[in-house]
Design a protein around this motif. Structure first.
Motif, PDB file in Angstrom:
ATOM      1  N   LEU A 199       7.355   7.430  -7.869  1.00 26.70           N
ATOM      2  CA  LEU A 199       6.252   7.236  -8.290  1.00 26.70           C
ATOM      3  C   LEU A 199       5.174   7.444  -7.442  1.00 26.70           C
ATOM      4  O   LEU A 199       3.967   6.624  -6.331  1.00 26.70           O
ATOM      5  N   PRO A 200       4.160   8.208  -7.424  1.00 31.02           N
ATOM      6  CA  PRO A 200       2.832   8.735  -6.517  1.00 31.02           C
ATOM      7  C   PRO A 200       1.980   7.411  -7.445  1.00 31.02           C
ATOM      8  O   PRO A 200       2.292   6.978  -8.470  1.00 31.02           O
ATOM      9  N   SER A 201       0.498   7.583  -7.252  1.00 31.60           N
ATOM     10  CA  SER A 201      -0.292   5.887  -7.286  1.00 31.60           C
ATOM     11  C   SER A 201      -0.769   6.482  -8.427  1.00 31.60           C
ATOM     12  O   SER A 201      -1.297   6.094  -9.347  1.00 31.60           O
ATOM     13  N   TYR A 202      -1.191   7.524  -8.733  1.00 32.79           N
ATOM     14  CA  TYR A 202      -1.551   7.926  -9.761  1.00 32.79           C
ATOM     15  C   TYR A 202      -1.583   8.695 -11.086  1.00 32.79           C
ATOM     16  O   TYR A 202      -1.661   8.747 -12.110  1.00 32.79           O
ATOM     17  N   LEU A 228      13.865  -4.327  -5.712  1.00 38.34           N
ATOM     18  CA  LEU A 228      13.797  -3.808  -6.676  1.00 38.34           C
ATOM     19  C   LEU A 228      12.867  -2.691  -7.013  1.00 38.34           C
ATOM     20  O   LEU A 228      12.681  -1.988  -7.516  1.00 38.34           O
ATOM     21  N   ALA A 229      11.335  -3.575  -6.747  1.00 39.85           N
ATOM     22  CA  ALA A 229       9.775  -3.235  -7.563  1.00 39.85           C
ATOM     23  C   ALA A 229       9.422  -2.013  -6.331  1.00 39.85           C
ATOM     24  O   ALA A 229       9.011  -0.931  -6.212  1.00 39.85           O
ATOM     25  N   SER A 230      10.014  -2.717  -5.094  1.00 42.98           N
ATOM     26  CA  SER A 230       9.181  -1.393  -3.976  1.00 42.98           C
ATOM     27  C   SER A 230      10.395  -0.403  -4.183  1.00 42.98           C
ATOM     28  O   SER A 230       9.831   1.095  -4.337  1.00 42.98           O
ATOM     29  N   ALA A 231      11.748   0.041  -5.010  1.00 42.36           N
ATOM     30  CA  ALA A 231      12.383   0.978  -4.892  1.00 42.36           C
ATOM     31  C   ALA A 231      11.688   1.813  -6.554  1.00 42.36           C
ATOM     32  O   ALA A 231      11.067   3.435  -6.585  1.00 42.36           O
ATOM     33  N   PHE A 232      11.201   0.935  -7.344  1.00 38.81           N
ATOM     34  CA  PHE A 232      10.403   1.116  -8.460  1.00 38.81           C
ATOM     35  C   PHE A 232       9.379   2.122  -7.900  1.00 38.81           C
ATOM     36  O   PHE A 232       8.805   3.056  -8.621  1.00 38.81           O
ATOM     37  N   ALA A 233       7.840   1.468  -7.240  1.00 37.77           N
ATOM     38  CA  ALA A 233       6.972   1.997  -7.173  1.00 37.77           C
ATOM     39  C   ALA A 233       7.082   3.173  -6.136  1.00 37.77           C
ATOM     40  O   ALA A 233       6.401   4.180  -6.222  1.00 37.77           O
ATOM     41  N   VAL A 261       0.749  -1.424   0.102  1.00 38.39           N
ATOM     42  CA  VAL A 261      -0.317   0.063  -0.127  1.00 38.39           C
ATOM     43  C   VAL A 261       0.660   1.358   0.489  1.00 38.39           C
ATOM     44  O   VAL A 261       0.654   1.934  -0.512  1.00 38.39           O
ATOM     45  N   VAL A 262       1.874   0.874   1.022  1.00 37.45           N
ATOM     46  CA  VAL A 262       2.768   2.530   0.939  1.00 37.45           C
ATOM     47  C   VAL A 262       4.086   2.284   0.493  1.00 37.45           C
ATOM     48  O   VAL A 262       4.889   1.737   1.523  1.00 37.45           O
ATOM     49  N   PRO A 263       4.654   2.045  -0.715  1.00 31.82           N
ATOM     50  CA  PRO A 263       5.921   1.237  -1.242  1.00 31.82           C
ATOM     51  C   PRO A 263       6.970   2.399  -0.295  1.00 31.82           C
ATOM     52  O   PRO A 263       8.535   1.377  -0.571  1.00 31.82           O
ATOM     53  N   ASP A 264       6.549   3.554  -0.203  1.00 31.60           N
ATOM     54  CA  ASP A 264       7.838   4.774  -0.405  1.00 31.60           C
ATOM     55  C   ASP A 264       8.213   4.430   1.366  1.00 31.60           C
ATOM     56  O   ASP A 264       8.843   5.051   1.954  1.00 31.60           O
ATOM     57  N   SER A 265       7.621   3.044   1.973  1.00 27.44           N
ATOM     58  CA  SER A 265       7.549   3.840   4.051  1.00 27.44           C
ATOM     59  C   SER A 265       8.769   2.254   3.967  1.00 27.44           C
ATOM     60  O   SER A 265       9.886   2.615   3.611  1.00 27.44           O
TER      61      SER A 265
END
Length: 182
Positions: A113-116, A105-110, A63-67
């Motif tokens: 980016l903002p969710s929209y 790597l997927a967390s770093a990519f996501a 839900v919050v990948p930058d956390s």
């Protein structure tokens, strides 16, 4: 803001999310689930705390990948292996390591980016080569560590450290990074 307003806002953001953002979060969820399941089906006695802490952390990481949740999830899985697993390197450890690399790597990519966000394919192409390199090298280093471990080679920590440093440099260079920043 009330709970129903937060849910309405979250659902609106989910409807506005691009395919790439949803795909990155799906990759986080699948790779985290693989790491949890592979850890859970091992014959050694896993810490009971790993699934209880890991599942909520994985959901939060999706839900919050930058956390901090993604890093905490990886630490929980790694500590579960370090504290209870046997000292041998097997396919289950390699699969778990690859799943954690993909999750990272997927967390770093996501996270960038903002969710929209709508992402063009050209932006994804920059991530494919470093991701593939990291996945392949993770498996190769795990295999090399298994060979060194069974060979009783003196200085195996130095060999492993050199392999990890070489992997980091390879991924850095395949990502198109420059050594000098003017």
């Amino acid at each position: 803001m009330t709970a129903d307003e937060k849910i309405t806002l979250w659902l609106a953001q989910l409807r506005a999310a691009g395919r790439t953002v949803l795909l990155a979060r799906l990759v986080i969820a699948v790779s985290g689930a693989v790491a949890l399941v592979v850890s859970a089906v091992q014959p050694w006695d896993q810490l009971d705390l790993v699934p209880y802490v890991g599942v909520p952390l994985l959901l939060l990481a999706v839900v919050v990948p930058d956390s901090f949740a993604g890093l905490a999830f990886m630490l929980v899985i790694a500590l579960g292996w370090v504290l209870r697993a046997p000292a041998t390197v097997g396919w289950s450890l390699v699969l778990t390591a690859i799943a954690l690399v993909v999750l990272h790597l997927a967390s770093a990519f996501a996270a960038q980016l903002p969710s929209y966000a709508r992402v063009h394919r050209a932006a994804l192409q920059r991530w494919w080569l470093p991701t593939a390199t990291a996945i392949v090298l993770t498996g190769l280093i795990a295999g090399a560590a298994a060979l060194v471990h069974h060979a009783n080679v003196s200085g195996s920590l130095a060999v492993t450290s050199a392999a990890i440093a070489l992997t980091a440099a390879t991924i850095w260079l395949t990502a198109g990074q420059k050594l000098n920043r003017d």
